[in-house]
Design an enzyme around this catalytic site. Structure first.
Site, short mmCIF file in Angstrom:
data_model
loop_
_atom_site.label_atom_id
_atom_site.label_comp_id
_atom_site.label_asym_id
_atom_site.label_seq_id
_atom_site.Cartn_x
_atom_site.Cartn_y
_atom_site.Cartn_z
N GLN A 138 -1.15 15.30 5.34
CA GLN A 138 0.16 14.85 6.01
C GLN A 138 0.40 15.81 7.33
O GLN A 138 1.63 15.91 7.83
CB GLN A 138 1.30 15.15 5.03
CG GLN A 138 1.29 14.26 4.02
CD GLN A 138 2.74 14.33 2.94
OE1 GLN A 138 3.76 13.76 3.50
NE2 GLN A 138 2.51 14.78 1.75
N ARG B 39 5.38 6.74 1.12
CA ARG B 39 6.79 6.76 1.27
C ARG B 39 7.49 5.90 0.21
O ARG B 39 8.85 5.84 -0.11
CB ARG B 39 7.24 6.27 2.53
CG ARG B 39 7.17 7.23 3.52
CD ARG B 39 7.23 8.61 3.53
NE ARG B 39 6.02 9.35 3.18
CZ ARG B 39 6.14 10.44 2.55
NH1 ARG B 39 7.13 11.12 2.33
NH2 ARG B 39 4.96 11.03 2.21
N LYS C 149 7.12 19.67 -4.70
CA LYS C 149 6.86 20.91 -3.66
C LYS C 149 8.22 21.49 -3.66
O LYS C 149 8.11 22.93 -3.81
CB LYS C 149 6.50 20.31 -2.39
CG LYS C 149 6.27 21.60 -1.59
CD LYS C 149 6.36 20.92 0.08
CE LYS C 149 7.76 20.53 0.52
NZ LYS C 149 7.58 20.13 1.99
N THR C 150 9.32 21.11 -3.37
CA THR C 150 10.50 21.76 -3.29
C THR C 150 10.82 22.68 -4.55
O THR C 150 11.30 23.71 -4.67
CB THR C 150 11.75 21.12 -2.79
OG1 THR C 150 11.48 20.43 -1.46
CG2 THR C 150 13.00 21.86 -2.49
N ASP D 278 6.87 26.95 3.91
CA ASP D 278 6.68 25.44 3.64
C ASP D 278 5.95 24.69 4.86
O ASP D 278 6.01 25.13 5.88
CB ASP D 278 8.18 24.84 3.45
CG ASP D 278 8.26 23.76 2.64
OD1 ASP D 278 7.36 23.21 2.46
OD2 ASP D 278 9.28 23.05 2.89
N GLU D 279 5.49 23.61 4.41
CA GLU D 279 4.90 22.60 5.41
C GLU D 279 3.91 23.49 6.33
O GLU D 279 3.77 23.39 7.72
CB GLU D 279 5.80 22.02 6.37
CG GLU D 279 7.08 21.20 5.40
CD GLU D 279 6.55 20.03 5.09
OE1 GLU D 279 5.47 19.65 4.94
OE2 GLU D 279 7.37 19.11 4.55
#
Length: 763
Positions: A278, A628, A60-61, A247-248
């Site tokens: 998420q 994770r 994503k980043t 973002d998010e």
């Protein structure tokens, strides 16, 4: 080149410079290298609304920074015409540095930051329109609470009946939902302060304006109100920002959502990156519905799904995808491996049924030590718990074995505020000369003992060379103190004396529960409406449970003293312990997920308060925990667990059952045949559990719906005092007492224990 809106004078802002038009970008541009087809589409689809559904570990980043670089390099906009919103200052700094590495120093002129920091920049330019001076101050949490307390005192609101922290939480939630005092309807009102919460909110806001100040919630609320009330100002900023990146997005609240929608109405070049699977922060005001209705908000929007995961093994991804597929409220995507994995090196997800929490901690720490011997760093392993109280048994075991660890997102168990307070009560009861313990809890909870009264206690202690508790005992027989503090201090001294008299007659765990109850300490936290207060109550109950493992209160206090001396500086390489909520965005080679049991995970509070919506958020939390892990996952669940100082038979979490069998290796301690799942499936198929499948809280568990041990000993009941019995874990013993389905047994080697009768058999 600088942002024309960054001027410090009061002159009108000039119109933003209009670019001459985009220029071609070479296909081998640095930011386009190494992108997979999905990422390439997300980066180069720059015009119009775009929703990027970015699964865990899908880069994503990388997409966000490449997209910004692509917009700037193609000259579609000047840097200051690009607004990029992140949720943390750290993420904003990292993104700006990465974009600068791709396109150079022009990246410094990007409007890139958190919602609060970006709204602050806008509000500084329009402070007067928002009813503030340009030099307005921003209050921190302590100052906000101080102002609210002043308002409550002026309105004669009893702080005990209406804790200021609880009222502040309500006010901030209203601000998260973009509700000014005049927009709060009957459906949004609160019962706090006898129904006067709305009025106190209005007075609080007036007080802030009188101080030329605002709190963090106001930064967004004032800016949003300004946009809604002044079309000229709104149009100015709509024209200014040609491209918006968020973002998010799944974590945005209502106010943030409305702010973004307003800014995007002109150019409609908004790109929101997020993962509906998420969304785990509803308790902080996040609305998963914001991302679910993106296509309705922006007709014609392009949806790009990033599904190539570059973090986890195929088994982990398949298990996580199979689990989250049980949620109905999602847009849908399926993670697939983005990296090649050697077939012989891939482990399935493992689940393990254990007898109790102690066995669970022992198993996990044994696994950690085995991985360390195999060459893995401790820092590459994490224990992720659903609730903070679960950390204690793991911390105890790690300390006992000498394995260094650290708790992220909070202090270690015995360093937590509520545990330190409780320990101070125990220390004072065990040792009346402990002055530090006396000072800590003599007015906790509040007993009306001010500084003046406590100073007199100190004076008497120094003058007569006696401990503080003895000084207080002598003082309450005099007229040195005013009647109210003298009465309060006398009650405290009397309580401590009574508790001390019970040291030799009452079991120390029961005594601890009595102290915490009679002192009002547990009641204080139960009355507190702050988000972390239920967790503090759980931790106190876990403390009481911990005392059962020690022969006396003195032995327990000595143990804790040694625990607190555990060398925190021993090694940089330490196992990580944290909550699932805190783990979002992190990754580890090995992840341990303990406590996957009904009412622990999914948590009973989430089911009670949220129903099906709460259950789906709990399942998203489980998905976050699984994703994770890079290489391996161990999920554990206990047949018995001491919860709130009572042994309970536990039913495996429905999430364990929902994991696809093809990607899971299931095992169990001896006696828990089938890993508990045979019994779990039978229970879920029982009509009595149909409501639980729909998301409501399961009925009270009995031994009929809980796990059973080996089939030969399935029958329970009929035991008598004096009867000899056998238990798989504790061995042979003699029944001392029978209370319903619970037996108190003196085991030959393990000492006296309380167990459920379904786990023993007659000898």
């Amino acid at each position: 080149m600088t942002d024309p809106f960054a001027l410090d004078d009061d002159s009108p802002a000039p119109p933003p410079r209009v670019t001459a038009g985009p220029v071609p970008v070479p296909p081998d541009a640095p930011w386009l290298k190494g992108l997979n087809p999905e990422q390439h589409e997300a980066v180069t689809t720059v015009d119009g609304p775009v929703l990027v559904l970015s699964g865990a570990g899908t880069g994503k980043t990388k997409v966000l920074t490449a997209r910004l670089a692509h917009i700037l390099a193609s000259r579609r906009a000047q840097p200051w015409q690009c607004l990029a919103v992140t949720f943390t200052n750290r993420a904003a700094r990292e993104m700006k540095e990465r974009v600068a590495g791709l396109v150079g120093p022009v990246a410094q002129d990007l409007w890139l930051g958190t919602f609060h920091s970006l709204c602050l920049r806008i509000l500084r330019r329009h402070a007067e329109a928002a009813g503030l001076g340009r030099d307005f101050t921003i209050l921190d949490a302590d100052d906000q609470l101080r102002v609210l307390k002043q308002v409550m005192e002026a309105e004669h609101i009893d702080a005990k009946a209406c804790p200021p922290q609880a009222l502040m939480a309500v006010i901030q939630r209203w601000k998260d939902r973009a509700l000014t005092p005049d927009r709060i309807g009957t459906a949004d009102t609160s019962e706090l302060a006898d129904g006067r919460a709305k009025e106190l909110y209005r007075l609080y806001q007036e007080r802030l304006r009188g101080l030329n100040a605002c709190d963090f919630g106001d930064l967004l609320l004032h800016t949003l109100t300004l946009f809604l009330n002044d079309a000229t100002v709104l149009e100015q900023w709509q024209n200014h920002f040609r491209y918006l990146l968020v973002d998010e997005y799944q974590d945005t609240n209502v106010a943030q959502y409305l702010w973004l929608r307003l800014l995007a109405q002109n150019h409609r070049n908004i790109c929101c990156v997020g993962d509906d699977d998420q969304s785990i922060y509803s308790w902080r005001g996040a609305e998963v519905g914001n991302i679910l209705r993106f296509e309705k908000d922006f007709p014609g929007a392009r949806v790009v799904r990033l599904e190539s995961n570059y973090r986890s093994t195929p088994h982990i991804l398949a298990a996580a995808s199979g689990l989250i597929a049980h949620n109905a409220g999602r847009l849908g995507k399926t993670l697939r491996p983005g990296l090649a994995h050697a077939a012989d090196g891939i482990e399935k997800i493992r689940t393990r049924a254990v007898w109790d929490g102690e066995a669970e901690a022992r198993l996990v720490v044994d696994e950690i030590e085995a991985r360390q011997r195999a060459g893995d760093r401790l820092a590459s392993m994490a224990i992720l718990v659903r609730a903070g109280f679960q950390t204690r048994e793991f911390e105890e075991r790690l300390i006992a074995t000498g394995v260094p660890y650290r708790v992220i997102g909070g202090p270690r168990f015995y360093e937590r505020l509520e545990i330190r307070d409780a320990m101070a009560y125990l220390r004072l009861v065990a040792s009346p000369t402990d002055g530090l313990a006396f000072e800590r809890i003599v007015n906790t909870p509040k007993r009306g003992l001010g500084e003046a009264a406590l100073q007199i206690v100190h004076m008497v202690a120094r003058a007569e060379q006696v401990p503080l508790l003895e000084a207080a005992r002598r003082l309450v027989g005099t007229d040195e103190l005013k009647p109210k503090p003298r009465q309060a201090l006398a009650k405290f001294v009397e309580d401590v004396g009574r508790w001390r008299s019970l040291l030799d007659t009452m079991p120390h765990a029961e005594l601890t529960a009595t102290i915490l109850d009679e002192s009002g300490y547990v009641a204080m936290w139960k009355a507190d409406k702050s988000p972390d207060s239920p967790g503090r109550v759980e931790n106190l109950k876990e403390l009481v449970a911990a005392l059962e493992e020690y022969g006396s209160l003195a032995e327990f206090l000595e143990h804790v003293a040694l625990v607190m001396e555990n060398d925190e500086k021993a090694e940089a390489d330490r196992v990580v312990i944290m909550t699932l909520h805190g783990a979002k965005g992190l990754e580890f080679d090995t992840v341990f997920l303990p406590g996957w049991e009904e009412e622990v995970f999914p948590h009973s509070r989430a089911l009670d308060d949220g129903g099906l919506k709460g259950l789906e958020e709990e399942r998203r939390l489980a998905y976050v925990g699984l994703t994770r892990a890079r290489k391996r996952v161990l999920i554990t669940f206990a047949a018995n667990r001491r919860i709130y100082n009572q042994w309970k038979s536990q039913l495996p979490s429905r999430f364990v059952e929902e994991l696809p069998d093809a990607h899971v290796e299931r095992s169990a301690d001896r006696g828990l045949y089938g890993g508990g799942l045979e019994e779990s499936r039978a229970a879920w198929n029982d009509p009595a559990w149909s409501s639980a499948r729909r998301g409501s809280r399961p009925p009270a568990m009995t031994t009929a719906t809980a796990w059973s041990p080996a089939p030969a000993r399935k029958a329970a009941g009929g035991f008598a005092v004096g009867q000899r019995v056998f238990h798989d874990k504790f061995g042979n013993g003699t029944v001392l007492a029978v209370e319903g389905d619970k037996l108190e047994i003196a085991f030959d080697k393990a000492g006296t224990k309380k167990v459920l009768d379904s786990f023993v058999s007659a000898v």
